[in-house]
Design an enzyme around this catalytic site. Structure first.
Site, PDB file in Angstrom:
ATOM      1  CB  CYS A 109       2.088   3.231  -6.259  1.00  0.00           C
ATOM      2  SG  CYS A 109       1.320   2.605  -4.759  1.00  0.00           S
ATOM      3  CG  HIS A 110       3.754   2.867 -10.438  1.00  0.00           C
ATOM      4  ND1 HIS A 110       5.058   2.498 -10.188  1.00  0.00           N
ATOM      5  CD2 HIS A 110       2.995   1.805 -10.063  1.00  0.00           C
ATOM      6  CE1 HIS A 110       5.082   1.257  -9.702  1.00  0.00           C
ATOM      7  NE2 HIS A 110       3.832   0.813  -9.606  1.00  0.00           N
ATOM      8  CB  CYS A 140      -0.833   1.145 -11.910  1.00  0.00           C
ATOM      9  SG  CYS A 140      -1.460  -0.417 -12.557  1.00  0.00           S
ATOM     10  CG  MET A 177       4.741  -4.679  -7.535  1.00  0.00           C
ATOM     11  SD  MET A 177       3.986  -3.334  -8.486  1.00  0.00           S
ATOM     12  CE  MET A 177       3.383  -4.275  -9.898  1.00  0.00           C
ATOM     13  CG  HIS A 188       1.864   8.442   0.935  1.00  0.00           C
ATOM     14  ND1 HIS A 188       1.420   8.457  -0.353  1.00  0.00           N
ATOM     15  CD2 HIS A 188       1.125   7.495   1.563  1.00  0.00           C
ATOM     16  CE1 HIS A 188       0.447   7.572  -0.494  1.00  0.00           C
ATOM     17  NE2 HIS A 188       0.255   6.970   0.652  1.00  0.00           N
ATOM     18  CG  HIS A 190       2.083   3.479   4.431  1.00  0.00           C
ATOM     19  ND1 HIS A 190       0.947   3.485   5.215  1.00  0.00           N
ATOM     20  CD2 HIS A 190       1.674   3.800   3.176  1.00  0.00           C
ATOM     21  CE1 HIS A 190      -0.098   3.788   4.448  1.00  0.00           C
ATOM     22  NE2 HIS A 190       0.324   3.991   3.202  1.00  0.00           N
TER      23      HIS A 190
HETATM   24 FE1  DHE Z   1      -4.271   4.996   0.975  1.00  0.00          FE
HETATM   25  C1  DHE Z   1      -4.585   7.149   3.642  1.00  0.00           C
HETATM   26  C2  DHE Z   1      -2.882   7.467  -0.846  1.00  0.00           C
HETATM   27  C3  DHE Z   1      -3.438   2.703  -1.426  1.00  0.00           C
HETATM   28  C4  DHE Z   1      -6.013   2.594   2.599  1.00  0.00           C
HETATM   29  N1  DHE Z   1      -3.802   6.950   1.344  1.00  0.00           N
HETATM   30  C5  DHE Z   1      -3.995   7.645   2.512  1.00  0.00           C
HETATM   31  C6  DHE Z   1      -3.492   8.991   2.357  1.00  0.00           C
HETATM   32  C7  DHE Z   1      -3.029   9.081   1.074  1.00  0.00           C
HETATM   33  C8  DHE Z   1      -3.219   7.797   0.440  1.00  0.00           C
HETATM   34  C9  DHE Z   1      -2.407  10.298   0.431  1.00  0.00           C
HETATM   35  C10 DHE Z   1      -3.494  10.086   3.412  1.00  0.00           C
HETATM   36  C11 DHE Z   1      -4.791  10.824   3.415  1.00  0.00           C
HETATM   37  C12 DHE Z   1      -4.881  11.885   4.496  1.00  0.00           C
HETATM   38  O1  DHE Z   1      -4.505  11.618   5.643  1.00  0.00           O
HETATM   39  O2  DHE Z   1      -5.324  13.003   4.203  1.00  0.00           O
HETATM   40  N2  DHE Z   1      -3.284   5.061  -0.805  1.00  0.00           N
HETATM   41  C13 DHE Z   1      -2.802   6.177  -1.361  1.00  0.00           C
HETATM   42  C14 DHE Z   1      -2.160   5.859  -2.614  1.00  0.00           C
HETATM   43  O3  DHE Z   1      -1.685   6.686  -3.442  1.00  0.00           O
HETATM   44  C15 DHE Z   1      -2.053   4.401  -2.695  1.00  0.00           C
HETATM   45  C16 DHE Z   1      -0.635   4.042  -2.299  1.00  0.00           C
HETATM   46  C17 DHE Z   1      -2.241   3.743  -4.045  1.00  0.00           C
HETATM   47  C18 DHE Z   1      -3.567   3.932  -4.713  1.00  0.00           C
HETATM   48  O4  DHE Z   1      -3.708   3.437  -5.824  1.00  0.00           O
HETATM   49  O5  DHE Z   1      -4.462   4.555  -4.171  1.00  0.00           O
HETATM   50  C19 DHE Z   1      -3.009   3.991  -1.596  1.00  0.00           C
HETATM   51  N3  DHE Z   1      -4.653   2.984   0.636  1.00  0.00           N
HETATM   52  C20 DHE Z   1      -4.247   2.258  -0.406  1.00  0.00           C
HETATM   53  C21 DHE Z   1      -4.753   0.908  -0.354  1.00  0.00           C
HETATM   54  O6  DHE Z   1      -4.576  -0.014  -1.220  1.00  0.00           O
HETATM   55  C22 DHE Z   1      -5.466   0.753   0.922  1.00  0.00           C
HETATM   56  C23 DHE Z   1      -4.635  -0.179   1.803  1.00  0.00           C
HETATM   57  C24 DHE Z   1      -6.847   0.130   0.815  1.00  0.00           C
HETATM   58  C25 DHE Z   1      -7.873   1.024   0.202  1.00  0.00           C
HETATM   59  O7  DHE Z   1      -8.899   1.262   0.861  1.00  0.00           O
HETATM   60  O8  DHE Z   1      -7.679   1.468  -0.908  1.00  0.00           O
HETATM   61  C26 DHE Z   1      -5.408   2.189   1.442  1.00  0.00           C
HETATM   62  N4  DHE Z   1      -5.131   4.891   2.787  1.00  0.00           N
HETATM   63  C27 DHE Z   1      -5.844   3.823   3.242  1.00  0.00           C
HETATM   64  C28 DHE Z   1      -6.383   4.145   4.553  1.00  0.00           C
HETATM   65  C29 DHE Z   1      -5.950   5.453   4.861  1.00  0.00           C
HETATM   66  C30 DHE Z   1      -5.182   5.901   3.729  1.00  0.00           C
HETATM   67  C31 DHE Z   1      -7.201   3.203   5.409  1.00  0.00           C
HETATM   68  C32 DHE Z   1      -6.253   6.266   6.120  1.00  0.00           C
HETATM   69  C33 DHE Z   1      -5.463   5.785   7.276  1.00  0.00           C
HETATM   70  C34 DHE Z   1      -5.774   6.525   8.528  1.00  0.00           C
HETATM   71  O9  DHE Z   1      -5.726   5.872   9.584  1.00  0.00           O
HETATM   72  O10 DHE Z   1      -6.053   7.726   8.492  1.00  0.00           O
END
Ligand code: DHE
Length: 542
Positions: free
Chosen positions: A50-51, A47, A88, A326, A368
């Protein structure tokens, strides 16, 4: 998918005599200390991203007791179990939480949030390990791999990455990384791969080794999401930087050893000039114009252009953008950085040549982009596009202030996609297709397929490809996400993300024909999510 806990820790009525959690807020439903500890762990794992750790809200809504107590346990349970179309996740119906865990979390979020400890230089140094010192590493590439077409694949719930050869589609190596590992980035030369876990652990992988493996590791905080490397001329493979969610800070490290050199806290005032105790570091990119990292502080809405040429006399230009920064990426020229201010429904455009905000663009609900998609709109010229978590639209923003001045930094076109809950959008300079996922859409039909638009005929709408079905996986919820191109730009790879105890896959589609090309299945492919092609990531091609 969550680690098994003692059964009583998740039940509504704990055994008599269990120590109760001493809570400052007498109105919150009671919990035992063991339940509180379990809730704290689940909150951190599922959680907080996001929160926020302090639950002040960002991508997700604020969940402080003044708000959650008014909602009550029953309302919160429904939300946690079924999710919402605004983004969510459906934690209950997806099978990630059982009913007891849903109930536990509904009570947990009505308690006061605990404040985790700080994590400074001494803590970092205590976790820092160099498994293979620089002078013991290969002097030239010792494997036969085409490392530029390797894919680093996040195996989220295994806390591992798989390196997959883009040609043979075979797994070359599986490497242990941080908890719920998040993203991979490359050094300027493409030799070193940096992987960061949600627990703030970074692994540095040397792709020149006979079998690529981790050569150094460190933890830079208790919770983190981003890592990047110095890309300016003369700083090739010299420095790395990582951003933490908790404590709110970023850390500059030696690129070859991960030795921490400088920690900078981000607590301070928002763009509205109000104090924020938890401005988490979201995306970080490296400027191609100056020796600078572009560091995005989520809650304050400030973009810091951090000059890494003199760490002892650190110069930073702070740009006021919009709150809830983000994810984002560069435009096709590499000059402008486009970053989603997600809960503000805006995209901020930073001119990395002048270190100035070029524009704040209003887009759809909760943009996003991942890194976004760059292509040439037949009518409006060069654009960068984002999809949205909160609605079914895709916003195309003009990015050419020289030759298409009237369109620059405006939404020139809005496409209608197949639904909300989209996280990633992608194309490639060699491709005529725009690929859009809908991974968090509550409708399984949509979360298991992708939309593809013909860039030359955007007004014709999209085709839906049933990637989940093509994977041939039968049971369980499977989410299809994150299109990623190979180096040549003629294949696009999708993850089919099942629960930890179910089979997952990667589906490879021929970009030209839009037909299935290959399905990668392997018992080691546990919960694949992000995929990072070495060449495209190294050169900001998307
Ligand atoms: Fe991510 C990128 C944060 C949930 C897969 N994610 C990012 C970035 C941030 C971030 C800040 C950018 C990084 C950068 O470019 O320097 N992600 C978060 C969260 O805070 C969030 C919403 C909730 C959490 O609890 O982490 C979250 N993210 C997820 C997932 O649930 C995803 C879908 C599956 C997973 O692997 O956890 C996910 N996030 C990704 C991916 C990227 C990403 C695949 C990079 C995308 C790209 O093409 O560069």
């Amino acid at each position: 998918p969550l680690a098994a806990a003692p059964v009583w820790a998740d039940t509504v009525a704990p055994p008599a005599g269990e120590a109760m959690h001493q809570n400052a807020n007498a109105k919150a439903p009671p919990m035992t200390e063991a339940e509180f500890t379990r809730g704290k762990q689940i909150y951190f794992e599922r959680c907080a991203g996001c929160h926020g750790v302090l639950r002040k809200g960002a991508t997700g809504k604020a969940l402080t007791p003044d708000i959650t107590l008014a909602r009550g346990t029953e309302y919160l349970k429904t939300f946690i179990k079924y999710g919402s179309p605004a983004g969510m996740p459906n934690w209950g119906t997806s099978g990630e939480f059982n009913d007891q865990q849903v109930e536990l979390m509904a009570r947990y979020v009505q308690q006061e949030p605990p404040t985790p400890p700080e994590f400074g230089m001494q803590d970092m140094l205590a976790t820092w390990k160099v498994q293979v010192p620089v002078d013991k590493r290969p002097r030239r590439k010792e494997n036969q791999l085409d490392i530029s077409n390797l894919f680093s694949v996040t195996l989220r719930d295994a806390g591992e990455i798989a390196l997959i050869d883009g040609h043979s589609k075979q797994i070359v190596s599986v490497i242990k990384t941080g908890y719920a590992v998040h993203i991979s980035r490359l050094s300027k030369s493409g030799r070193y791969l940096y992987v960061i876990g949600r627990d703030g652990k970074i692994n540095l992988v040397d792709l020149w080794m006979a079998k690529p493996d981790s050569v150094a590791e460190i933890r830079i905080g208790l919770e983190a999401r981003s890592v990047e490397t110095s890309k300016y001329r003369g700083y090739d493979d010299k420095l790395a930087v990582a951003g933490a969610y908790w404590p709110p800070q970023y850390v500059i490290m030696d690129g070859a050893s991960l030795k921490p050199l400088k920690i900078v806290g981000t607590r301070g005032m928002t763009v509205d000039n109000e104090y924020h105790p938890e401005p988490r570091v979201a995306s970080i990119v490296a400027s191609h114009y100056k020796p600078e990292f572009v560091v995005n502080a989520k809650e304050t809405g400030k973009i810091m252009m951090v000059d890494y040429s003199d760490l002892a006399n650190l110069k930073t230009t702070t740009i006021d953008a919009a709150k809830f920064l983000h994810d984002g990426g560069f435009d096709a020229s590499g000059r402008y950085f486009m970053v989603a201010a997600n809960a503000s429904n805006k995209v901020a455009v930073v001119d990395t040549k002048l270190d100035k905000l070029a524009a704040l663009v209003d887009v759809g609900k909760t943009p996003h982009p991942g890194r976004g998609a760059n292509f040439t709109d037949p009518q409006y010229g060069p654009v960068w596009a984002t999809s949205h978590l909160g609605d079914d639209s895709i916003s195309l923003v003009g990015t050419d202030p020289e030759k298409h001045k009237a369109q620059a930094w405006k939404v020139v076109r809005t496409l209608k996609g197949q639904g909300g809950g989209s996280l990633f959008i992608k194309t490639h300079p060699q491709s005529a297709n725009l690929w859009v996922d809908t991974v968090f859409n509550p409708d399984a039909k949509l979360s298991q397929s992708v939309a593809v638009f013909d860039i030359k005929h955007l007004d014709k709408g999209f085709s839906m490809l049933p990637i989940g079905e093509w994977s041939g996986l039968s049971d369980g919820a499977k989410r299809v996400l994150q299109p990623e191109f190979n180096k040549a730009g003629d294949e696009v790879w999708f993850s089919v993300w099942s629960a930890k105890d179910k089979q997952s896959a990667i589906v490879v589609v021929d970009d030209k024909t839009r037909k299935l090309k290959a399905v990668i299945k392997d018992p080691r492919l546990v919960t694949p999510t992000g995929k990072f092609n070495v060449y495209n990531t190294q050169h900001d091609i998307y």
